[in-house]
Design an enzyme around this catalytic site. Structure first.
Site, PDB file in Angstrom:
ATOM      1  CD  GLU A  75       2.580  37.732  32.904  1.00  0.00           C
ATOM      2  OE1 GLU A  75       1.875  37.772  33.925  1.00  0.00           O
ATOM      3  OE2 GLU A  75       3.618  38.404  32.760  1.00  0.00           O
ATOM      4  CG  ASP A  76       6.259  34.985  30.771  1.00  0.00           C
ATOM      5  OD1 ASP A  76       5.612  35.844  30.167  1.00  0.00           O
ATOM      6  OD2 ASP A  76       6.965  35.233  31.761  1.00  0.00           O
TER       7      ASP A  76
END
Ligand code: G4P
Length: 190
Positions: A75-76
């Site tokens: 996600e990051d």
């Protein structure tokens, strides 16, 4: 004697796997900081989520702890699911996949999807999600992220309560701790 040796072997393998995940997460999140004014290293969050699972939720399943350590890498950071699969296998990756937001969606859609997907998640994904929410809500109580108004904090609590409503019946200790926070922040906990 033989069984003691195999038990020691299992312990070493588990320890090595957990350290490999922690190291992978630390490298991947190395340039990322939390939104607090001290700019806490982001990796504190993923280690904290794994720690809640062991210390408060009584989780010893290594795949859940691995997924907790890796839960924000795709996600990051530039990590891909294919990379996770190669490094940590299909099972751990499938849990990370379940708890990852689709970053191609806008924020409102991502937030709505979390509420919709929560009740349909696997047991292991629900454990990671509960610990993730518990960590983030405690962090909000500890200090307000830079630029957040009290209305935004309250809005995050309200949204988190809706996600948690779909995760109930998974782990009593974490749910009790979350309910305590919802009570303190006067949020209906569903
Ligand atoms: N409480 C808190 N949160 C911080 C801090 N720094 C970073 N975060 C992250 O911010 C996200 C929540 O902020 P939002 O504004 O709602 O979401 P956004 O970052 O995706 O836009 C959470 O990530 P997320 O992966 O989107 O988690 P979740 O919102 O899905 O639970 C949380 O992990 C901090 O100092 N305090």
């Amino acid at each position: 004697m033989a069984s003691q040796a195999s038990e020691n072997g299992d312990q070493s393998r588990i320890t090595m796997e957990l350290m490999r995940c922690t190291n992978f997460a630390a490298i991947k999140h190395k340039d990322q900081r939390r939104k607090d004014k001290e700019k806490t290293p982001y990796v504190n969050h993923v280690i904290g989520v794994a720690h809640i699972l062991t210390a408060e939720a009584g989780v010893t399943d290594i795949s859940v702890l691995q997924a907790a350590l890796l839960h924000d890498t795709v996600e990051d950071t530039d990590t891909t699911f294919e990379e996770l699969e190669q490094e940590f296998g299909e099972h751990v990756t499938s849990i990370v996949r379940e708890v990852s937001d689709d970053k191609t969606l806008g924020k409102a859609d991502r937030k709505r999807q979390q509420i919709e997907h929560a009740p349909h998640s696997s047991y292991k994904a629900k454990l990671v999600k509960l610990a993730d929410k518990l960590y983030n809500l405690r962090d909000l109580k500890r200090c307000t992220p830079c630029g957040w108004t009290s209305a935004r904090v309250q809005e995050y609590f309200g949204w988190a309560a809706q996600v948690v409503a779909g995760l109930r019946g998974t782990n009593q200790n974490m749910e009790d701790s979350l309910d305590q926070l919802f009570k303190e922040f006067k949020v209906a906990s569903g």
